[in-house]
Design a protein around this motif. Structure first.
Motif, PDB file in Angstrom:
ATOM      1  N   ALA A   1     -33.062   5.468   0.062  1.00 44.10           N
ATOM      2  CA  ALA A   1     -33.379   6.589   0.742  1.00 44.10           C
ATOM      3  C   ALA A   1     -32.311   6.779   1.609  1.00 44.10           C
ATOM      4  O   ALA A   1     -31.467   8.015   2.426  1.00 44.10           O
ATOM      5  N   GLY A   2     -32.183   5.894   2.595  1.00 43.60           N
ATOM      6  CA  GLY A   2     -30.776   5.753   3.735  1.00 43.60           C
ATOM      7  C   GLY A   2     -29.275   6.323   2.655  1.00 43.60           C
ATOM      8  O   GLY A   2     -29.355   6.883   3.721  1.00 43.60           O
ATOM      9  N   TYR A   3     -29.049   5.624   2.392  1.00 49.77           N
ATOM     10  CA  TYR A   3     -27.359   6.469   2.177  1.00 49.77           C
ATOM     11  C   TYR A   3     -27.964   7.673   1.382  1.00 49.77           C
ATOM     12  O   TYR A   3     -26.687   8.652   1.772  1.00 49.77           O
ATOM     13  N   LEU A   4     -28.621   8.345   0.116  1.00 57.08           N
ATOM     14  CA  LEU A   4     -29.136   9.562   0.135  1.00 57.08           C
ATOM     15  C   LEU A   4     -28.782  10.570   1.714  1.00 57.08           C
ATOM     16  O   LEU A   4     -28.669  11.071   1.013  1.00 57.08           O
ATOM     17  N   GLU A   5     -30.356  10.112   2.359  1.00 58.59           N
ATOM     18  CA  GLU A   5     -29.467  10.665   3.695  1.00 58.59           C
ATOM     19  C   GLU A   5     -28.753  10.915   4.059  1.00 58.59           C
ATOM     20  O   GLU A   5     -28.143  11.982   4.753  1.00 58.59           O
ATOM     21  N   TYR A   6     -27.834   9.734   4.144  1.00 55.69           N
ATOM     22  CA  TYR A   6     -26.414  10.088   4.822  1.00 55.69           C
ATOM     23  C   TYR A   6     -25.523  10.901   4.132  1.00 55.69           C
ATOM     24  O   TYR A   6     -24.566  11.182   4.906  1.00 55.69           O
ATOM     25  N   LYS A   7     -25.906  10.826   3.081  1.00 58.54           N
ATOM     26  CA  LYS A   7     -24.994  12.036   1.956  1.00 58.54           C
ATOM     27  C   LYS A   7     -25.388  13.085   1.933  1.00 58.54           C
ATOM     28  O   LYS A   7     -24.304  14.090   1.072  1.00 58.54           O
TER      29      LYS A   7
ATOM     30  N   GLY B   1     -37.998  11.891 -23.558  1.00 56.26           N
ATOM     31  CA  GLY B   1     -36.925  12.740 -23.672  1.00 56.26           C
ATOM     32  C   GLY B   1     -36.190  12.509 -21.989  1.00 56.26           C
ATOM     33  O   GLY B   1     -34.889  13.735 -21.720  1.00 56.26           O
ATOM     34  N   ALA B   2     -36.647  12.693 -20.946  1.00 53.29           N
ATOM     35  CA  ALA B   2     -35.768  11.944 -19.482  1.00 53.29           C
ATOM     36  C   ALA B   2     -34.509  12.081 -20.026  1.00 53.29           C
ATOM     37  O   ALA B   2     -34.347  10.785 -20.871  1.00 53.29           O
ATOM     38  N   LYS B   3     -33.494  11.912 -19.106  1.00 55.67           N
ATOM     39  CA  LYS B   3     -32.605  11.364 -18.996  1.00 55.67           C
ATOM     40  C   LYS B   3     -32.352  10.757 -17.463  1.00 55.67           C
ATOM     41  O   LYS B   3     -32.900  10.625 -16.538  1.00 55.67           O
ATOM     42  N   LEU B   4     -31.972   9.812 -18.358  1.00 52.06           N
ATOM     43  CA  LEU B   4     -31.540   7.936 -17.215  1.00 52.06           C
ATOM     44  C   LEU B   4     -30.598   7.861 -16.285  1.00 52.06           C
ATOM     45  O   LEU B   4     -29.282   8.156 -17.271  1.00 52.06           O
ATOM     46  N   VAL B   5     -30.886   7.466 -15.261  1.00 51.56           N
ATOM     47  CA  VAL B   5     -29.602   7.063 -14.281  1.00 51.56           C
ATOM     48  C   VAL B   5     -28.849   5.672 -15.223  1.00 51.56           C
ATOM     49  O   VAL B   5     -29.991   5.208 -15.877  1.00 51.56           O
ATOM     50  N   PRO B   6     -27.882   5.332 -15.812  1.00 55.09           N
ATOM     51  CA  PRO B   6     -28.019   4.435 -16.909  1.00 55.09           C
ATOM     52  C   PRO B   6     -27.743   3.086 -15.320  1.00 55.09           C
ATOM     53  O   PRO B   6     -28.868   2.000 -17.263  1.00 55.09           O
ATOM     54  N   ILE B   7     -28.307   2.842 -14.914  1.00 60.08           N
ATOM     55  CA  ILE B   7     -28.003   1.653 -14.434  1.00 60.08           C
ATOM     56  C   ILE B   7     -30.051   1.185 -14.148  1.00 60.08           C
ATOM     57  O   ILE B   7     -30.100   2.403 -13.482  1.00 60.08           O
TER      58      ILE B   7
ATOM     59  N   ASP C   1     -26.809  -7.066  -2.589  1.00 61.12           N
ATOM     60  CA  ASP C   1     -28.092  -6.436  -3.172  1.00 61.12           C
ATOM     61  C   ASP C   1     -28.258  -4.411  -2.343  1.00 61.12           C
ATOM     62  O   ASP C   1     -28.978  -4.150  -3.348  1.00 61.12           O
ATOM     63  N   MET C   2     -28.287  -4.558  -1.513  1.00 60.65           N
ATOM     64  CA  MET C   2     -28.350  -3.804  -0.869  1.00 60.65           C
ATOM     65  C   MET C   2     -27.451  -2.522  -1.058  1.00 60.65           C
ATOM     66  O   MET C   2     -27.437  -1.835  -1.096  1.00 60.65           O
ATOM     67  N   GLU C   3     -25.683  -3.687  -1.610  1.00 61.40           N
ATOM     68  CA  GLU C   3     -24.827  -2.626  -2.255  1.00 61.40           C
ATOM     69  C   GLU C   3     -24.546  -2.072  -3.309  1.00 61.40           C
ATOM     70  O   GLU C   3     -24.572  -1.552  -3.638  1.00 61.40           O
ATOM     71  N   ARG C   4     -25.897  -3.244  -3.948  1.00 63.92           N
ATOM     72  CA  ARG C   4     -25.454  -2.598  -5.252  1.00 63.92           C
ATOM     73  C   ARG C   4     -27.038  -1.024  -5.519  1.00 63.92           C
ATOM     74  O   ARG C   4     -26.698  -0.001  -5.686  1.00 63.92           O
ATOM     75  N   CYS C   5     -28.230  -0.819  -4.253  1.00 67.81           N
ATOM     76  CA  CYS C   5     -28.368  -0.146  -3.733  1.00 67.81           C
ATOM     77  C   CYS C   5     -27.513   1.090  -3.396  1.00 67.81           C
ATOM     78  O   CYS C   5     -27.651   2.255  -3.960  1.00 67.81           O
ATOM     79  N   ASP C   6     -27.445   0.749  -2.985  1.00 65.47           N
ATOM     80  CA  ASP C   6     -25.909   1.949  -2.756  1.00 65.47           C
ATOM     81  C   ASP C   6     -25.126   2.196  -3.816  1.00 65.47           C
ATOM     82  O   ASP C   6     -24.853   4.122  -4.188  1.00 65.47           O
ATOM     83  N   ALA C   7     -24.576   1.687  -4.653  1.00 68.01           N
ATOM     84  CA  ALA C   7     -23.997   2.320  -5.745  1.00 68.01           C
ATOM     85  C   ALA C   7     -24.887   2.724  -7.138  1.00 68.01           C
ATOM     86  O   ALA C   7     -24.812   3.855  -7.555  1.00 68.01           O
TER      87      ALA C   7
ATOM     88  N   GLU D   1     -25.637   6.184  -5.402  1.00 66.41           N
ATOM     89  CA  GLU D   1     -24.716   6.907  -5.658  1.00 66.41           C
ATOM     90  C   GLU D   1     -24.412   7.166  -7.524  1.00 66.41           C
ATOM     91  O   GLU D   1     -23.761   8.336  -7.557  1.00 66.41           O
ATOM     92  N   THR D   2     -24.391   6.680  -7.899  1.00 67.36           N
ATOM     93  CA  THR D   2     -23.966   6.910  -9.713  1.00 67.36           C
ATOM     94  C   THR D   2     -25.445   7.810  -9.797  1.00 67.36           C
ATOM     95  O   THR D   2     -25.041   8.588 -10.698  1.00 67.36           O
ATOM     96  N   ALA D   3     -26.614   7.813  -8.965  1.00 71.12           N
ATOM     97  CA  ALA D   3     -27.814   8.830  -9.453  1.00 71.12           C
ATOM     98  C   ALA D   3     -27.051  10.272  -8.942  1.00 71.12           C
ATOM     99  O   ALA D   3     -27.525  11.050  -9.406  1.00 71.12           O
ATOM    100  N   VAL D   4     -26.293  10.261  -7.764  1.00 74.46           N
ATOM    101  CA  VAL D   4     -26.864  11.270  -7.624  1.00 74.46           C
ATOM    102  C   VAL D   4     -25.146  11.631  -8.052  1.00 74.46           C
ATOM    103  O   VAL D   4     -25.164  13.246  -8.831  1.00 74.46           O
ATOM    104  N   GLN D   5     -24.320  11.089  -8.801  1.00 75.09           N
ATOM    105  CA  GLN D   5     -23.482  11.797  -8.952  1.00 75.09           C
ATOM    106  C   GLN D   5     -23.375  12.377 -10.385  1.00 75.09           C
ATOM    107  O   GLN D   5     -23.116  13.820 -10.364  1.00 75.09           O
ATOM    108  N   MET D   6     -24.950  12.766 -11.606  1.00 73.57           N
ATOM    109  CA  MET D   6     -25.181  12.886 -12.604  1.00 73.57           C
ATOM    110  C   MET D   6     -25.793  14.076 -12.050  1.00 73.57           C
ATOM    111  O   MET D   6     -26.666  14.687 -13.335  1.00 73.57           O
ATOM    112  N   VAL D   7     -26.122  14.221 -10.728  1.00 71.87           N
ATOM    113  CA  VAL D   7     -26.976  15.894 -10.370  1.00 71.87           C
ATOM    114  C   VAL D   7     -25.732  16.347 -10.817  1.00 71.87           C
ATOM    115  O   VAL D   7     -24.902  16.821 -10.614  1.00 71.87           O
TER     116      VAL D   7
END
Length: 148
Positions: A23-29, A115-121, A133-139, A142-148
């Motif tokens: 959430a923090g990463y997404l809000e920052y973006k 039938g939902a579309k999933l973030v591949p990670i 792991d926190m860096e992996r949360c950020d990644a 980022e991958t998720a919002v790139q798919m929006v």
């Protein structure tokens, strides 16, 4: 700017830490983020349609099954048309158990099945998230919002 729901259940606080980091990463973006927990917030599966992206976090106990607090939600996913809607799954577990983070996979498999579309990670963390792991949360975020 995407409208994002982060929905999670955390027994020890580890999945909660992951949800807060995401959430923090997404809000920052500059994305609009709503956080709900299976413990305290009423969840109507129909409201999932109000979001561009839904990220679901679960913890896994020794048997790895969907946590009790999320079982009804899990079952109700079949009742709404989520075809091509974007979801991501994440959570914490313990590699000492036979099934590591099985609940994350069960939730992801269910979403794919309907039938939902999933973030591949499928983001899985062993016990308490470390710095990497926190860096992996950020990644993951980022991958998720790139798919929006």
């Amino acid at each position: 700017m995407a409208k994002i729901l982060i929905l999670y259940i955390s027994a020890t606080g580890n999945t909660e830490m992951m949800a807060e980091a995401i959430a923090g990463y997404l809000e920052y973006k500059n994305h609009e983020v709503v956080i709900k927990t299976f413990d305290f917030d009423p969840i109507d599966v129909e409201e999932l349609l109000d979001y561009d992206l839904v990220l679901i976090g679960t913890h896994s106990n020794d048997d790895g099954e969907i946590p009790f607090e999320a079982e009804d939600f899990y079952d109700e996913l079949d009742e709404v048309n989520l075809k091509d809607r974007l979801f991501g799954v994440f959570g914490s577990g313990d590699t000492a158990y036979d099934e590591f983070c099985l609940s994350v996979d069960l939730m992801g498999d269910k979403l794919e099945h309907i039938g939902a579309k999933l973030v591949p990670i499928r983001l899985k963390v062993d016990l308490t998230p470390a710095n990497e792991d926190m860096e992996r949360c950020d990644a993951f975020a980022e991958t998720a919002v790139q798919m929006v």
